[in-house]
Write a protein that holds these residues in place. Structure first.
Motif, PDB file in Angstrom:
ATOM      1  N   LYS A   1      76.369 126.023 118.489  1.00  0.00           N
ATOM      2  CA  LYS A   1      75.579 127.143 118.536  1.00  0.00           C
ATOM      3  C   LYS A   1      75.384 127.857 117.128  1.00  0.00           C
TER       4      LYS A   1
ATOM      5  N   PHE B   1      64.268 127.242 122.585  1.00  0.00           N
ATOM      6  CA  PHE B   1      64.365 127.225 121.122  1.00  0.00           C
ATOM      7  C   PHE B   1      65.617 128.143 120.849  1.00  0.00           C
TER       8      PHE B   1
ATOM      9  N   SER C   1      69.859 127.456 121.187  1.00  0.00           N
ATOM     10  CA  SER C   1      70.544 126.938 120.389  1.00  0.00           C
ATOM     11  C   SER C   1      71.503 127.975 119.579  1.00  0.00           C
ATOM     12  N   TYR C   2      71.391 129.180 119.957  1.00  0.00           N
ATOM     13  CA  TYR C   2      71.732 130.457 119.365  1.00  0.00           C
ATOM     14  C   TYR C   2      72.742 130.679 120.294  1.00  0.00           C
TER      15      TYR C   2
ATOM     16  N   GLN D   1      65.714 121.975 119.483  1.00  0.00           N
ATOM     17  CA  GLN D   1      64.851 123.037 118.861  1.00  0.00           C
ATOM     18  C   GLN D   1      63.621 122.748 118.576  1.00  0.00           C
TER      19      GLN D   1
ATOM     20  N   TRP E   1      60.180 124.365 120.296  1.00  0.00           N
ATOM     21  CA  TRP E   1      59.566 125.323 119.812  1.00  0.00           C
ATOM     22  C   TRP E   1      57.856 124.631 119.560  1.00  0.00           C
TER      23      TRP E   1
ATOM     24  N   ASP F   1      72.047 132.678 110.994  1.00  0.00           N
ATOM     25  CA  ASP F   1      70.725 132.067 110.784  1.00  0.00           C
ATOM     26  C   ASP F   1      70.355 132.941 109.415  1.00  0.00           C
TER      27      ASP F   1
END
Length: 162
Positions: free
Chosen positions: A155, A58, A61-62, A46, A50, A159
């Protein structure tokens, strides 16, 4: 079987049990280390994404799900695509993204009652060193992330950044 034979059998059973317990604990500790290392690896990726200005990388990761949620200081965004668009709008240029660093990271695995770990919580602090700001003006803050482990790896599913 005499008393000595019975005692020997009991001692062997106890020894086998102890070996099994120690082996099971060693396997669980090894799995926990591997899970923490896997999450750390995603976090490192990440930061790398970024810092090169690559928001889609980035966001890898979600979890790509309509249930993935971002809770900010002023809003709640639900769904992978809306979160991606929020990042793109708030950090429209590389200068607005700047350089990201994390510190005080704490990765806590959340094993189920059966000992299987599918979820984890990561807390920490972020800092952006940048020369420009877009609609996202915060350079420092704290966060908590809920991670889910699936066939696709670890994942982020929630957040919360403030």
């Amino acid at each position: 079987m005499g008393k000595l034979g019975s005692k020997l059998v009991l001692a062997l059973v106890a020894l086998c049990f102890a070996w099994t317990q120690a082996g099971t604990q060693a396997v669980a500790q090894g799995a926990a280390k591997a899970d923490k290392a896997a999450i750390q690896s995603v976090i490192d990726a990440q930061v790398t994404a970024w810092n090169r200005g690559d928001i889609p990388a980035f966001m890898a990761s979600y979890e790509d799900s309509p249930e993935t949620t971002f809770v900010g200081t002023a809003s709640v965004n639900k769904g992978f695509q809306p979160i991606l668009e929020r990042y793109k709008k708030g950090y429209a240029t590389k200068d607005q993204m700047g350089t990201l660093t994390f510190k005080d990271l704490d990765i806590r695995l959340l094993p189920s009652s059966s000992g299987v770990t599918e979820y984890a919580v990561v807390t920490g602090r972020f800092h952006l060193d940048r020369s420009a700001k877009g609609t996202a003006t915060k350079d420092d803050g704290i966060f908590s992330l809920v991670w889910h482990k699936s066939a696709g790896g670890w994942k982020i599913v929630l957040d919360h950044t403030a």
